[in-house]
Design a protein around this motif. Sequence first.
Motif, PDB file in Angstrom:
ATOM      1  N   VAL A 249       0.834  -1.203   0.000  1.00 30.33           N
ATOM      2  CA  VAL A 249       0.000   0.000   0.000  1.00 30.33           C
ATOM      3  C   VAL A 249       0.869   1.253   0.000  1.00 30.33           C
ATOM      4  CG1 VAL A 249      -1.700   1.316   1.304  1.00 30.33           C
ATOM      5  CG2 VAL A 249      -1.939  -1.161   1.113  1.00 30.33           C
ATOM      6  N   ARG A 250       1.927   1.252   0.822  1.00 29.70           N
ATOM      7  CA  ARG A 250       2.825   2.418   0.861  1.00 29.70           C
ATOM      8  C   ARG A 250       3.483   2.652  -0.500  1.00 29.70           C
ATOM      9  NH1 ARG A 250       4.283   0.513   5.980  1.00 29.70           N
ATOM     10  NH2 ARG A 250       6.050  -0.603   5.056  1.00 29.70           N
ATOM     11  N   GLY A 251       3.827   1.557  -1.170  1.00 30.31           N
ATOM     12  CA  GLY A 251       4.466   1.697  -2.476  1.00 30.31           C
ATOM     13  C   GLY A 251       3.573   2.363  -3.504  1.00 30.31           C
ATOM     14  N   LEU A 252       2.265   2.273  -3.296  1.00 34.40           N
ATOM     15  CA  LEU A 252       1.314   2.877  -4.224  1.00 34.40           C
ATOM     16  C   LEU A 252       0.634   4.100  -3.625  1.00 34.40           C
ATOM     17  CD1 LEU A 252      -0.268  -0.393  -5.652  1.00 34.40           C
ATOM     18  CD2 LEU A 252       1.063   1.289  -6.936  1.00 34.40           C
ATOM     19  N   SER A 253       1.237   4.653  -2.575  1.00 33.54           N
ATOM     20  CA  SER A 253       0.606   5.793  -1.897  1.00 33.54           C
ATOM     21  C   SER A 253       0.440   6.992  -2.820  1.00 33.54           C
ATOM     22  CB  SER A 253       1.426   6.187  -0.666  1.00 33.54           C
ATOM     23  OG  SER A 253       2.765   6.530  -1.037  1.00 33.54           O
ATOM     24  N   GLY A 254       1.281   7.069  -3.863  1.00 33.51           N
ATOM     25  CA  GLY A 254       1.180   8.197  -4.775  1.00 33.51           C
ATOM     26  C   GLY A 254      -0.091   8.184  -5.612  1.00 33.51           C
ATOM     27  N   ILE A 255      -0.560   6.984  -5.988  1.00 33.73           N
ATOM     28  CA  ILE A 255      -1.775   6.918  -6.809  1.00 33.73           C
ATOM     29  C   ILE A 255      -3.006   6.561  -5.984  1.00 33.73           C
ATOM     30  CG2 ILE A 255      -0.425   6.198  -8.823  1.00 33.73           C
ATOM     31  CD1 ILE A 255      -1.881   3.437  -8.474  1.00 33.73           C
ATOM     32  N   LEU A 256      -2.796   6.178  -4.729  1.00 35.61           N
ATOM     33  CA  LEU A 256      -3.928   5.799  -3.883  1.00 35.61           C
ATOM     34  C   LEU A 256      -4.970   6.915  -3.758  1.00 35.61           C
ATOM     35  CD1 LEU A 256      -4.986   3.407  -2.306  1.00 35.61           C
ATOM     36  CD2 LEU A 256      -3.777   4.251  -0.283  1.00 35.61           C
ATOM     37  N   PRO A 257      -4.553   8.189  -3.624  1.00 37.60           N
ATOM     38  CA  PRO A 257      -5.572   9.254  -3.570  1.00 37.60           C
ATOM     39  C   PRO A 257      -6.461   9.297  -4.809  1.00 37.60           C
ATOM     40  CG  PRO A 257      -3.453  10.083  -2.803  1.00 37.60           C
ATOM     41  CD  PRO A 257      -3.203   8.723  -3.372  1.00 37.60           C
ATOM     42  N   TRP A 258      -5.902   8.943  -5.965  1.00 36.28           N
ATOM     43  CA  TRP A 258      -6.706   8.951  -7.193  1.00 36.28           C
ATOM     44  C   TRP A 258      -7.700   7.798  -7.186  1.00 36.28           C
ATOM     45  CZ3 TRP A 258      -6.598  13.160 -10.060  1.00 36.28           C
ATOM     46  CH2 TRP A 258      -5.496  14.001  -9.953  1.00 36.28           C
ATOM     47  N   VAL A 259      -7.287   6.668  -6.642  1.00 36.21           N
ATOM     48  CA  VAL A 259      -8.198   5.526  -6.521  1.00 36.21           C
ATOM     49  C   VAL A 259      -9.369   5.896  -5.615  1.00 36.21           C
ATOM     50  CG1 VAL A 259      -8.436   3.159  -5.677  1.00 36.21           C
ATOM     51  CG2 VAL A 259      -6.367   3.836  -6.933  1.00 36.21           C
ATOM     52  N   VAL A 260      -9.044   6.496  -4.470  1.00 37.25           N
ATOM     53  CA  VAL A 260     -10.076   6.899  -3.523  1.00 37.25           C
ATOM     54  C   VAL A 260     -10.968   7.988  -4.129  1.00 37.25           C
ATOM     55  CG1 VAL A 260     -10.516   7.937  -1.274  1.00 37.25           C
ATOM     56  CG2 VAL A 260      -8.662   6.269  -1.536  1.00 37.25           C
ATOM     57  N   ALA A 261     -10.347   8.956  -4.795  1.00 33.06           N
ATOM     58  CA  ALA A 261     -11.113  10.058  -5.388  1.00 33.06           C
ATOM     59  C   ALA A 261     -12.087   9.551  -6.437  1.00 33.06           C
ATOM     60  CB  ALA A 261     -10.162  11.084  -6.007  1.00 33.06           C
ATOM     61  N   THR A 262     -11.663   8.585  -7.234  1.00 28.36           N
ATOM     62  CA  THR A 262     -12.544   8.040  -8.259  1.00 28.36           C
ATOM     63  C   THR A 262     -13.798   7.457  -7.633  1.00 28.36           C
ATOM     64  OG1 THR A 262     -10.653   7.527  -9.696  1.00 28.36           O
ATOM     65  CG2 THR A 262     -12.714   6.368 -10.132  1.00 28.36           C
ATOM     66  N   ALA A 263     -13.605   6.614  -6.618  1.00 26.28           N
ATOM     67  CA  ALA A 263     -14.761   5.993  -5.965  1.00 26.28           C
ATOM     68  C   ALA A 263     -15.617   7.029  -5.241  1.00 26.28           C
ATOM     69  CB  ALA A 263     -14.285   4.921  -4.981  1.00 26.28           C
ATOM     70  N   VAL A 264     -14.972   7.946  -4.522  1.00 32.20           N
ATOM     71  CA  VAL A 264     -15.719   8.928  -3.731  1.00 32.20           C
ATOM     72  C   VAL A 264     -16.537   9.852  -4.628  1.00 32.20           C
ATOM     73  CG1 VAL A 264     -15.478  10.946  -2.242  1.00 32.20           C
ATOM     74  CG2 VAL A 264     -14.195   8.866  -1.738  1.00 32.20           C
ATOM     75  N   PHE A 265     -15.951  10.318  -5.713  1.00 34.97           N
ATOM     76  CA  PHE A 265     -16.664  11.252  -6.590  1.00 34.97           C
ATOM     77  C   PHE A 265     -17.851  10.579  -7.279  1.00 34.97           C
ATOM     78  CE2 PHE A 265     -12.657  14.025  -7.094  1.00 34.97           C
ATOM     79  CZ  PHE A 265     -13.042  14.785  -5.992  1.00 34.97           C
ATOM     80  N   ILE A 266     -17.669   9.340  -7.715  1.00 34.11           N
ATOM     81  CA  ILE A 266     -18.781   8.641  -8.367  1.00 34.11           C
ATOM     82  C   ILE A 266     -19.896   8.383  -7.366  1.00 34.11           C
ATOM     83  CG2 ILE A 266     -19.496   6.496  -9.499  1.00 34.11           C
ATOM     84  CD1 ILE A 266     -16.734   6.353 -10.758  1.00 34.11           C
ATOM     85  N   VAL A 267     -19.530   7.867  -6.192  1.00 35.85           N
ATOM     86  CA  VAL A 267     -20.537   7.597  -5.156  1.00 35.85           C
ATOM     87  C   VAL A 267     -21.209   8.893  -4.713  1.00 35.85           C
ATOM     88  CG1 VAL A 267     -20.867   6.805  -2.786  1.00 35.85           C
ATOM     89  CG2 VAL A 267     -19.414   5.490  -4.339  1.00 35.85           C
ATOM     90  N   GLY A 268     -20.412   9.949  -4.528  1.00 36.35           N
ATOM     91  CA  GLY A 268     -20.964  11.222  -4.077  1.00 36.35           C
ATOM     92  C   GLY A 268     -21.924  11.825  -5.083  1.00 36.35           C
ATOM     93  N   LEU A 269     -21.559  11.796  -6.365  1.00 38.51           N
ATOM     94  CA  LEU A 269     -22.422  12.376  -7.390  1.00 38.51           C
ATOM     95  C   LEU A 269     -23.715  11.591  -7.521  1.00 38.51           C
ATOM     96  CD1 LEU A 269     -22.701  14.590  -9.497  1.00 38.51           C
ATOM     97  CD2 LEU A 269     -21.575  13.088 -11.155  1.00 38.51           C
TER      98      LEU A 269
END
Length: 459
Positions: A249-269
Amino acid sequence: MPHDARPVLPGAAVAPPSPGGRIFRVMGLVLAILWPVEVARLLFDVPGAVTGGASGLFLTFLALALATGDIGTRVLTLLLLAGIAALVQVDAAGAEAIAGFQDAMIFAAFLPSVFLLRNAVAGDRRLVDYRDRVAAADPERKKGLVLIGGHLIGSTLTVGAFAVLSPVVPADAGERERRDLALAAIFGVCLSVIWSPVFVAMAVVSEFMPQIALWKFVLVGLALAALGLAVAFARIRVPNRLALAADGVRGLSGILPWVVATAVFIVGLRSATELSTLEAAALTLPPLAAALLTMQPGGGVRAALTATGRSLGRLGAEISIVAWAFTLGAVMRASPTVEGAVRGVLTPDIPAPLLVAGIVAGMMAVVVMGGHPIVIASILLAVFASVETQVHDLVVGAAVLLGWGCSAMIAPAGLIMIVSTGMFGVRRASVIFSDSAVLLVGFAGAGIGLLAALNAVIG
């Protein structure tokens, strides 16, 4: 692969073969027109002529997809059309079929948006850095890092995750090492199918069950994915499995926010509006891709747009099958004939755990025999929408997602299996008929138990 190379995604960078190249280019042009038109239809009240013209273009695209598809795609498409025609004739359901077809047109915006985000993420240098880190690990740690990488990267890139991870296989690796790494990647990606709104699976389930909030499906899917990761890590022989997972998970911490943002924005909208999951994703993914591309060095935007443009003409089979299956499901949900037939089979006294197990096992059996998951999923969701059972709608949808993810791990003709085995250089049979079948059965059983317990709680 050179360190500065962009991973090549399936269907994204290879030009359509001749002599059908011209038809594929026409299909790409049609889809390039439909994509912004569908977005406009979501945002504005467009004239009826625009909707009619878009419907004609979409029908043209589907006709070309039928003409250029392989024999399996053609047979499946014709069976779906026959099912729609039969129900329209029996139930006079012409209006329902037209409405279902027009609702299915959103796939002309959803799937291109997914490909755009996939190509944007694929150019991120941090993925190359993670791949190099995995390649330097010892064999057992490498399996764990590939498993975590497949899950997190796959939740956004879908099958593009295999292009990122497959180069970690040493050039002199034996068949068993290649197979083990392929299995880890497949398992990780397939677990993301169960919860990620970028996959068609989540979009279809939430579309058929709009009465259930999308975030509930995502949360239950995440719980099932966590269970699957725990089962998979139990087979990896390292001193501290939790530390290995955290390292991934730490190794992918740079793209993890984008993964979370994708799910959050779709669910939120979807939660804040009356938009469906497909519609919310079609509106959300392109801005996310644009934001990600602005952070990449020069050339990244052009490369992503070029790869996406080349992929449009090659989406015919995927869009055709999902669109006609979606239309069939819409007709089935409104069909008195289907409702009458189902009521004689799915009686209210059938125990909930048995029904949950039947959904998961049914999905896996049909897909293993060559069926398409969206077809059996659409049928199951339409059937359960027609009758009252002891299974809560949330659990029905989650069971379909679980069955979809599990079946993708062993589907001989599935896109995940085809792409992964090709990129890792292993035989499909060696992956399907391996000792990982025990792992899959164990996970499916544990997942069924979790869903049965959830059903008992929420009733």
